[in-house]
Design a protein around this motif. Sequence first.
Motif, PDB file in Angstrom:
ATOM      1  N   UNK A 157      31.268  54.370  35.277  1.00 35.44           N
ATOM      2  CA  UNK A 157      32.793  54.190  35.520  1.00 35.44           C
ATOM      3  C   UNK A 157      33.967  53.384  34.207  1.00 35.44           C
ATOM      4  N   UNK A 158      33.044  52.449  33.582  1.00 28.41           N
ATOM      5  CA  UNK A 158      33.363  51.250  32.522  1.00 28.41           C
ATOM      6  C   UNK A 158      34.057  52.051  31.378  1.00 28.41           C
ATOM      7  N   UNK A 159      32.761  53.209  30.714  1.00 28.15           N
ATOM      8  CA  UNK A 159      33.356  54.074  29.625  1.00 28.15           C
ATOM      9  C   UNK A 159      34.132  54.456  29.672  1.00 28.15           C
ATOM     10  N   UNK A 160      34.909  55.521  30.790  1.00 22.32           N
ATOM     11  CA  UNK A 160      36.543  55.853  30.583  1.00 22.32           C
ATOM     12  C   UNK A 160      37.148  55.300  31.348  1.00 22.32           C
ATOM     13  N   UNK A 161      37.069  54.039  31.512  1.00 22.88           N
ATOM     14  CA  UNK A 161      37.685  52.859  30.999  1.00 22.88           C
ATOM     15  C   UNK A 161      38.196  52.146  30.090  1.00 22.88           C
ATOM     16  N   UNK A 162      37.364  52.211  29.705  1.00 22.56           N
ATOM     17  CA  UNK A 162      36.978  51.300  28.103  1.00 22.56           C
ATOM     18  C   UNK A 162      37.942  52.516  27.248  1.00 22.56           C
ATOM     19  N   UNK A 163      37.636  53.671  27.581  1.00 25.22           N
ATOM     20  CA  UNK A 163      38.701  54.545  26.309  1.00 25.22           C
ATOM     21  C   UNK A 163      39.685  54.810  26.714  1.00 25.22           C
ATOM     22  N   UNK A 164      40.152  54.580  28.094  1.00 20.92           N
ATOM     23  CA  UNK A 164      41.884  54.009  28.325  1.00 20.92           C
ATOM     24  C   UNK A 164      42.242  53.308  28.031  1.00 20.92           C
ATOM     25  N   UNK A 165      41.972  52.039  27.919  1.00 19.42           N
ATOM     26  CA  UNK A 165      42.049  51.239  27.159  1.00 19.42           C
ATOM     27  C   UNK A 165      42.078  50.962  25.613  1.00 19.42           C
ATOM     28  N   UNK A 190      31.627  50.676  23.173  1.00 18.39           N
ATOM     29  CA  UNK A 190      30.586  49.569  22.012  1.00 18.39           C
ATOM     30  C   UNK A 190      31.479  48.263  21.854  1.00 18.39           C
ATOM     31  N   UNK A 191      32.777  48.484  21.735  1.00 18.51           N
ATOM     32  CA  UNK A 191      33.994  47.566  21.157  1.00 18.51           C
ATOM     33  C   UNK A 191      33.629  47.041  22.316  1.00 18.51           C
ATOM     34  N   UNK A 192      34.373  47.442  22.940  1.00 21.93           N
ATOM     35  CA  UNK A 192      34.706  46.730  24.829  1.00 21.93           C
ATOM     36  C   UNK A 192      33.330  46.153  24.943  1.00 21.93           C
ATOM     37  N   UNK A 193      31.965  46.147  25.510  1.00 20.51           N
ATOM     38  CA  UNK A 193      31.251  45.779  25.861  1.00 20.51           C
ATOM     39  C   UNK A 193      29.753  45.811  24.635  1.00 20.51           C
ATOM     40  N   UNK A 194      29.900  45.807  23.884  1.00 25.21           N
ATOM     41  CA  UNK A 194      28.975  45.513  23.142  1.00 25.21           C
ATOM     42  C   UNK A 194      27.603  45.582  23.467  1.00 25.21           C
ATOM     43  N   UNK A 195      27.190  44.775  24.724  1.00 19.22           N
ATOM     44  CA  UNK A 195      25.330  44.479  24.393  1.00 19.22           C
ATOM     45  C   UNK A 195      25.465  45.140  25.956  1.00 19.22           C
ATOM     46  N   UNK A 234      26.980  50.970  25.718  1.00 21.54           N
ATOM     47  CA  UNK A 234      26.797  50.509  24.618  1.00 21.54           C
ATOM     48  C   UNK A 234      25.391  51.241  23.355  1.00 21.54           C
ATOM     49  N   UNK A 235      24.335  50.855  24.016  1.00 22.53           N
ATOM     50  CA  UNK A 235      23.121  50.509  22.765  1.00 22.53           C
ATOM     51  C   UNK A 235      22.997  52.059  23.173  1.00 22.53           C
ATOM     52  N   UNK A 236      23.017  53.234  24.177  1.00 18.83           N
ATOM     53  CA  UNK A 236      23.207  54.550  23.937  1.00 18.83           C
ATOM     54  C   UNK A 236      23.997  55.183  22.803  1.00 18.83           C
ATOM     55  N   UNK A 266      24.119  57.296  17.177  1.00 17.72           N
ATOM     56  CA  UNK A 266      24.474  57.010  16.055  1.00 17.72           C
ATOM     57  C   UNK A 266      23.795  56.895  15.069  1.00 17.72           C
ATOM     58  N   UNK A 267      22.889  56.095  15.557  1.00 19.43           N
ATOM     59  CA  UNK A 267      21.655  55.920  13.978  1.00 19.43           C
ATOM     60  C   UNK A 267      20.667  57.201  13.842  1.00 19.43           C
ATOM     61  N   UNK A 268      20.661  57.769  15.600  1.00 15.27           N
ATOM     62  CA  UNK A 268      20.377  59.298  14.314  1.00 15.27           C
ATOM     63  C   UNK A 268      20.852  60.409  13.862  1.00 15.27           C
ATOM     64  N   UNK A 269      22.029  60.310  13.967  1.00 15.45           N
ATOM     65  CA  UNK A 269      22.083  60.502  13.830  1.00 15.45           C
ATOM     66  C   UNK A 269      23.088  60.475  12.046  1.00 15.45           C
ATOM     67  N   UNK A 270      23.165  59.118  11.880  1.00 14.84           N
ATOM     68  CA  UNK A 270      23.622  58.229  10.208  1.00 14.84           C
ATOM     69  C   UNK A 270      22.332  58.761   9.786  1.00 14.84           C
ATOM     70  N   UNK A 271      21.334  58.679  10.031  1.00 11.80           N
ATOM     71  CA  UNK A 271      19.732  59.027   9.380  1.00 11.80           C
ATOM     72  C   UNK A 271      19.385  60.486   8.635  1.00 11.80           C
TER      73      UNK A 271
END
Length: 167
Positions: free
Chosen positions: A129-137, A142-147, A151-153, A158-163
Amino acid sequence: MPPVVWRGLMVMKALQQLLHEVEWGGLDVLVLDLPPGTGDTQLSVTQQIVLDGSVIVTTPHTLAVKDAIKGINMFKKVNVPILGMVQNMSLFNCPHCHHDTAVFGSNEKVHKVCSEHGIDVLGDIPLHQSIGDDGDRGKPTIVAEPDSARAAAFMQIADKISLQIGL
């Protein structure tokens, strides 16, 4: 706020302006989140700009996986590299009993499609639920709950794509 309803030509004009008339400055990455399918918008993007690659995002639901296969086939046909596939809403972890449930069905479908098409699975985003709630805010997870594990997922994907694109 009422929805914006545009015909194909209006979408194409807006896309043209976005791609060619916006002063992006020092842009490293531009992510376009397109609806599933293989319509005019997707084809226009592949024809108007040089893409480093595409990322296919799907849920494990059978119909969504079938749409993902259409996208895979389209990007292959127009010679856009497929960087991998992300499995969205892959598992729901119950906050009470902490049991994982595959709400949209077995995750094996996505892994099988990736294997058949020679595509990497970039990662799994849980249903939370927090993924959608974070976006709504206005603050991505990854900013709202970086730990958080969520967020790690996102960061691992992103790391795999950037490589792959040399960032």
